[in-house]
Design a protein around this motif. Structure first.
Motif, PDB file in Angstrom:
ATOM      1  N   ASP A   1      40.070  42.941  32.599  1.00  0.00           N
ATOM      2  CA  ASP A   1      39.338  44.169  32.327  1.00  0.00           C
ATOM      3  C   ASP A   1      37.945  44.097  32.935  1.00  0.00           C
ATOM      4  O   ASP A   1      37.366  43.016  33.087  1.00  0.00           O
ATOM      5  CB  ASP A   1      39.222  44.402  30.812  1.00  0.00           C
ATOM      6  N   LEU A   2      37.405  45.272  33.255  1.00  0.00           N
ATOM      7  CA  LEU A   2      36.055  45.304  33.797  1.00  0.00           C
ATOM      8  C   LEU A   2      35.061  44.744  32.791  1.00  0.00           C
ATOM      9  O   LEU A   2      35.112  45.073  31.609  1.00  0.00           O
ATOM     10  CB  LEU A   2      35.650  46.737  34.153  1.00  0.00           C
TER      11      LEU A   2
ATOM     12  N   ASN B   1      39.543  49.641  46.334  1.00  0.00           N
ATOM     13  CA  ASN B   1      40.871  49.350  46.893  1.00  0.00           C
ATOM     14  C   ASN B   1      41.373  47.950  46.523  1.00  0.00           C
ATOM     15  O   ASN B   1      41.833  47.190  47.382  1.00  0.00           O
ATOM     16  CB  ASN B   1      40.859  49.529  48.416  1.00  0.00           C
ATOM     17  N   ASN B   2      41.271  47.619  45.261  1.00  0.00           N
ATOM     18  CA  ASN B   2      41.718  46.340  44.684  1.00  0.00           C
ATOM     19  C   ASN B   2      40.771  45.177  44.960  1.00  0.00           C
ATOM     20  O   ASN B   2      40.480  44.409  44.063  1.00  0.00           O
ATOM     21  CB  ASN B   2      43.117  45.940  45.187  1.00  0.00           C
ATOM     22  N   TRP B   3      40.295  45.037  46.208  1.00  0.00           N
ATOM     23  CA  TRP B   3      39.662  43.789  46.617  1.00  0.00           C
ATOM     24  C   TRP B   3      38.144  43.841  46.724  1.00  0.00           C
ATOM     25  O   TRP B   3      37.494  42.806  46.914  1.00  0.00           O
ATOM     26  CB  TRP B   3      40.250  43.323  47.957  1.00  0.00           C
TER      27      TRP B   3
ATOM     28  N   MET C   1      39.112  41.340  53.877  1.00  0.00           N
ATOM     29  CA  MET C   1      39.533  42.155  52.741  1.00  0.00           C
ATOM     30  C   MET C   1      38.382  42.265  51.748  1.00  0.00           C
ATOM     31  O   MET C   1      37.721  41.287  51.431  1.00  0.00           O
ATOM     32  CB  MET C   1      40.761  41.537  52.069  1.00  0.00           C
ATOM     33  N   GLY C   2      38.149  43.495  51.274  1.00  0.00           N
ATOM     34  CA  GLY C   2      37.105  43.728  50.288  1.00  0.00           C
ATOM     35  C   GLY C   2      35.801  44.241  50.874  1.00  0.00           C
ATOM     36  O   GLY C   2      35.007  44.851  50.157  1.00  0.00           O
TER      37      GLY C   2
ATOM     38  N   PRO D   1      37.878  40.876  41.597  1.00  0.00           N
ATOM     39  CA  PRO D   1      38.852  41.737  42.277  1.00  0.00           C
ATOM     40  C   PRO D   1      40.228  41.105  42.295  1.00  0.00           C
ATOM     41  O   PRO D   1      40.366  39.896  42.471  1.00  0.00           O
ATOM     42  CB  PRO D   1      38.287  41.858  43.702  1.00  0.00           C
ATOM     43  N   ASP D   2      41.246  41.930  42.114  1.00  0.00           N
ATOM     44  CA  ASP D   2      42.619  41.457  42.115  1.00  0.00           C
ATOM     45  C   ASP D   2      43.520  42.648  42.402  1.00  0.00           C
ATOM     46  O   ASP D   2      43.110  43.804  42.230  1.00  0.00           O
ATOM     47  CB  ASP D   2      42.965  40.831  40.763  1.00  0.00           C
TER      48      ASP D   2
END
Length: 199
Positions: free
Chosen positions: A3-4, A33-35, A145-146, A10-11
Motif C-alpha cells: 500500500d502507498l 505506470n507501475n514502475w 523502466m520508471g 514501485p511494483d
C-alpha cells in the motif's frame, strides 16, 4: 501488501497518478505506470492513497466532495514523446491523430483533455515487463523502466490556483525542474527533484 505509504516501492500491479509543480509554477499530471517512483514527500502524507483518489476525482470532474472545476483553458496539446510499447508500428503523426480522435470521442475522459482544458503537462513513466520493452520515442539517450518522460504539453497553462486549497498539499513541488525544458526525469532522483509538497 504494498500500500502507498513511506515504505511503498514501485511494483507491477497498480498504476498511480500524482501531481507535481515545477520551479515556475507549472503543473504536471504524473503517471507512474507501475514502475515510477513517487516522492517520499507525498508518501508520508496521511492516508495518501485515499488522498490521491480525491485529487484525481477532482481533476477528472468526478468528485462528490469538491466542486468539480470545469475551467476550460481552451488550449491545445503538443505531443512530445510517446511510449514505444503501446504504439508499435505508429509514427508521431499517427499517435497525434489517435490522441485527437480520442479527445473527440471521449472529451473530458481523454488524456488530451488534461493539457487542452486543465492546462497541465502529462509525464508518464517508462513501462514494460522487463528492461527494454518500452522507451520514449523521440528521446536520444539512455533510459530505464520508471523514468518519467514528457508525453503531452499544454499551450495554455493551469496553476496551483486551479485546485481547492484542501488539495494543494497533495502536489509535489520542485525548485529545480522546469517542465518546459526537462523532457526526462530520472526515476532514481524523484526525491531530489520533488523534496516537498505545496504549503
Amino acid at each position: 501488501m504494498n500500500d502507498l505509504g513511506p515504505n511503498w516501492h514501485p511494483d507491477f500491479g497498480t498504476i498511480y497518478t500524482w501531481y507535481a509543480m515545477d520551479k515556475n509554477g507549472k503543473i504536471s499530471m504524473m503517471t507512474n505506470n507501475n514502475w515510477g517512483n513517487i516522492p517520499r514527500s507525498l508518501l508520508c502524507a496521511k492516508n495518501i492513497e485515499e488522498q490521491l483518489g480525491y485529487i484525481n476525482e477532482y481533476v477528472w470532474e468526478e468528485s462528490n466532495i469538491y466542486n468539480n472545476y470545469t475551467i476550460n483553458k481552451n488550449g491545445e496539446f503538443v505531443l512530445d514523446m510517446y511510449c514505444f510499447w503501446f504504439n508499435k508500428g505508429l509514427n508521431k503523426n499517427d499517435v497525434y491523430k489517435k490522441m485527437l480522435e480520442d479527445y473527440k470521442n471521449r472529451g473530458v475522459y481523454s488524456e488530451s483533455n488534461i493539457p487542452i482544458n486543465k492546462g497541465f503537462y502529462i509525464y508518464e513513466a517508462i513501462d514494460g515487463y522487463k528492461e527494454g520493452d518500452d522507451y520514449p520515442v523521440g528521446y536520444d539517450g539512455p533510459t530505464k523502466m520508471g523514468d518519467y518522460f514528457r508525453f503531452l504539453q499544454p499551450t495554455v497553462y493551469g496553476s496551483i490556483e486551479d485546485f481547492p486549497k484542501e488539495l494543494r498539499g497533495l502536489i509535489a513541488v520542485s525548485k529545480t525542474v522546469d517542465f518546459t525544458v526537462d523532457r526526462l526525469l530520472d526515476n532514481n532522483l524523484i526525491n531530489t527533484y520533488f523534496p516537498e509538497v505545496y504549503k
